[in-house]
Design a protein around this motif. Structure first.
Motif, PDB file in Angstrom:
ATOM      1  N   MET A 197      36.463  36.379  36.656  1.00  0.00           N
ATOM      2  CA  MET A 197      36.163  37.810  36.725  1.00  0.00           C
ATOM      3  C   MET A 197      34.951  38.083  37.602  1.00  0.00           C
ATOM      4  O   MET A 197      34.894  39.097  38.305  1.00  0.00           O
ATOM      5  N   GLY A 198      33.983  37.158  37.584  1.00  0.00           N
ATOM      6  CA  GLY A 198      32.852  37.303  38.507  1.00  0.00           C
ATOM      7  C   GLY A 198      33.305  37.231  39.950  1.00  0.00           C
ATOM      8  O   GLY A 198      32.838  37.990  40.807  1.00  0.00           O
ATOM      9  N   LEU A 219      43.605  42.699  46.377  1.00  0.00           N
ATOM     10  CA  LEU A 219      43.113  41.468  46.979  1.00  0.00           C
ATOM     11  C   LEU A 219      42.079  40.789  46.089  1.00  0.00           C
ATOM     12  O   LEU A 219      42.055  39.565  45.964  1.00  0.00           O
ATOM     13  N   ALA A 220      41.215  41.602  45.462  1.00  0.00           N
ATOM     14  CA  ALA A 220      40.224  41.038  44.539  1.00  0.00           C
ATOM     15  C   ALA A 220      40.906  40.413  43.330  1.00  0.00           C
ATOM     16  O   ALA A 220      40.504  39.347  42.853  1.00  0.00           O
ATOM     17  N   ALA A 221      41.955  41.076  42.835  1.00  0.00           N
ATOM     18  CA  ALA A 221      42.710  40.516  41.702  1.00  0.00           C
ATOM     19  C   ALA A 221      43.354  39.184  42.083  1.00  0.00           C
ATOM     20  O   ALA A 221      43.366  38.238  41.279  1.00  0.00           O
ATOM     21  N   ALA A 222      43.873  39.099  43.305  1.00  0.00           N
ATOM     22  CA  ALA A 222      44.479  37.851  43.772  1.00  0.00           C
ATOM     23  C   ALA A 222      43.424  36.747  43.872  1.00  0.00           C
ATOM     24  O   ALA A 222      43.687  35.591  43.489  1.00  0.00           O
ATOM     25  N   CYS A 223      42.232  37.097  44.341  1.00  0.00           N
ATOM     26  CA  CYS A 223      41.137  36.117  44.423  1.00  0.00           C
ATOM     27  C   CYS A 223      40.745  35.620  43.028  1.00  0.00           C
ATOM     28  O   CYS A 223      40.523  34.421  42.826  1.00  0.00           O
ATOM     29  N   GLY A 224      40.659  36.546  42.082  1.00  0.00           N
ATOM     30  CA  GLY A 224      40.313  36.172  40.716  1.00  0.00           C
ATOM     31  C   GLY A 224      41.358  35.265  40.092  1.00  0.00           C
ATOM     32  O   GLY A 224      41.029  34.272  39.429  1.00  0.00           O
ATOM     33  N   ALA A 225      42.643  35.596  40.308  1.00  0.00           N
ATOM     34  CA  ALA A 225      43.722  34.772  39.764  1.00  0.00           C
ATOM     35  C   ALA A 225      43.716  33.380  40.380  1.00  0.00           C
ATOM     36  O   ALA A 225      43.893  32.369  39.683  1.00  0.00           O
ATOM     37  N   LEU A 226      43.487  33.310  41.693  1.00  0.00           N
ATOM     38  CA  LEU A 226      43.423  32.019  42.384  1.00  0.00           C
ATOM     39  C   LEU A 226      42.271  31.180  41.851  1.00  0.00           C
ATOM     40  O   LEU A 226      42.412  29.973  41.614  1.00  0.00           O
TER      41      LEU A 226
END
Length: 246
Positions: A197-198, A219-226
């Motif tokens: 989440m950070g 895109l931020a959600a995809a980064c967090g999931a990755l």
């Protein structure tokens, strides 16, 4: 007498309504805020209410009116709205095992939201199967109706409220972020969730600062999931290697 014979659909639906009432503490402020934001973006009261009735997607509605107001292409608006709501692909299978067969589920799933999903996932296993459809109907209709009414009130009287209490106009747009913060805050007790989440927050902030606000959320959600699944993968790999060594 069997449970099926003694079952009252109306009573089960009213039980769902009662148990969904606490959700309104998060729904109503956000709906009022959306109604106000939509009218400020140039939508009429009828249009704002129709968006809440037909799209009924919380964060996606704010993104929808924001992108339309800034002149974003329609295909991008639709794509971003669908991308944010792709999480329902995960919600559906999780609930499917708890729900009885019914031809009405395809249209009733329009009432599935983050909060209704969380409540249903907790309560449905505790209910007899014959009560589950009526319970879900009552809970989802209450939430949907409150969202629509809140939007209509916000679109109609939001300007009057903010004119009388200017601070309210500054507070109401934060209702949606506040709602999601209360949903994710408990996850910060877990190290992997906290890091993921950070990462999501940092990515969204950076994308917004460089002017990519329209795509910052997905895109931020995809980064967090990755980030989360990478940490999970390496944690499992490290644990397996340690066990082999021992």
């Amino acid at each position: 007498m069997s449970q099926a014979a003694s079952h009252s659909p109306v009573r089960s639906a009213l039980q769902g309504v009662r148990e969904a009432i606490p959700l309104l503490g998060g729904y109503i402020p956000v709906a009022l805020s959306f109604g106000l934001v939509a009218t400020q973006a140039g939508f009429s009261t009828l249009e704002a209410t129709a968006i809440s009735a037909l799209i009924y997607a919380g964060a996606s509605q704010f993104l929808f009116v924001g992108m339309i107001a800034t002149g974003a292409p329609l295909w991008l608006v639709v794509a971003m709205t669908l991308l944010i709501n792709v999480r329902h692909v995960v919600y559906g299978p999780n609930l499917a095992a708890l729900l009885p067969r019914s031809r009405h589920w395809p249209w009733l799933m329009h009432g599935l939201t983050d909060q209704v999903f969380a409540l249903a996932l907790t309560r449905l296993p505790q209910l007899p199967e014959v009560k589950r459809f009526s319970w879900f109907l009552g809970a989802s209709l209450l939430a949907w109706g409150a969202w629509i009414i809140g939007t209509a009130v916000g679109a109609t009287a939001g300007e009057a409220f903010t004119a009388r209490w200017p601070l309210l106009g500054e507070i109401m747009p934060f209702a949606l972020p506040a709602l999601f913060l209360t949903m994710v805050a408990p996850r910060f007790t877990d190290k992997r969730w906290a890091v993921a989440m950070g990462c999501t927050i940092l990515a969204a902030l950076c994308l917004t600062l460089v002017g990519w606000s329209n795509v910052a959320i997905p895109l931020a959600a995809a980064c967090g999931a990755l980030c989360f699944y990478s940490m999970q993968f390496y944690t499992v790999k490290f644990t397996t290697s340690r066990r082999r060594e021992s």
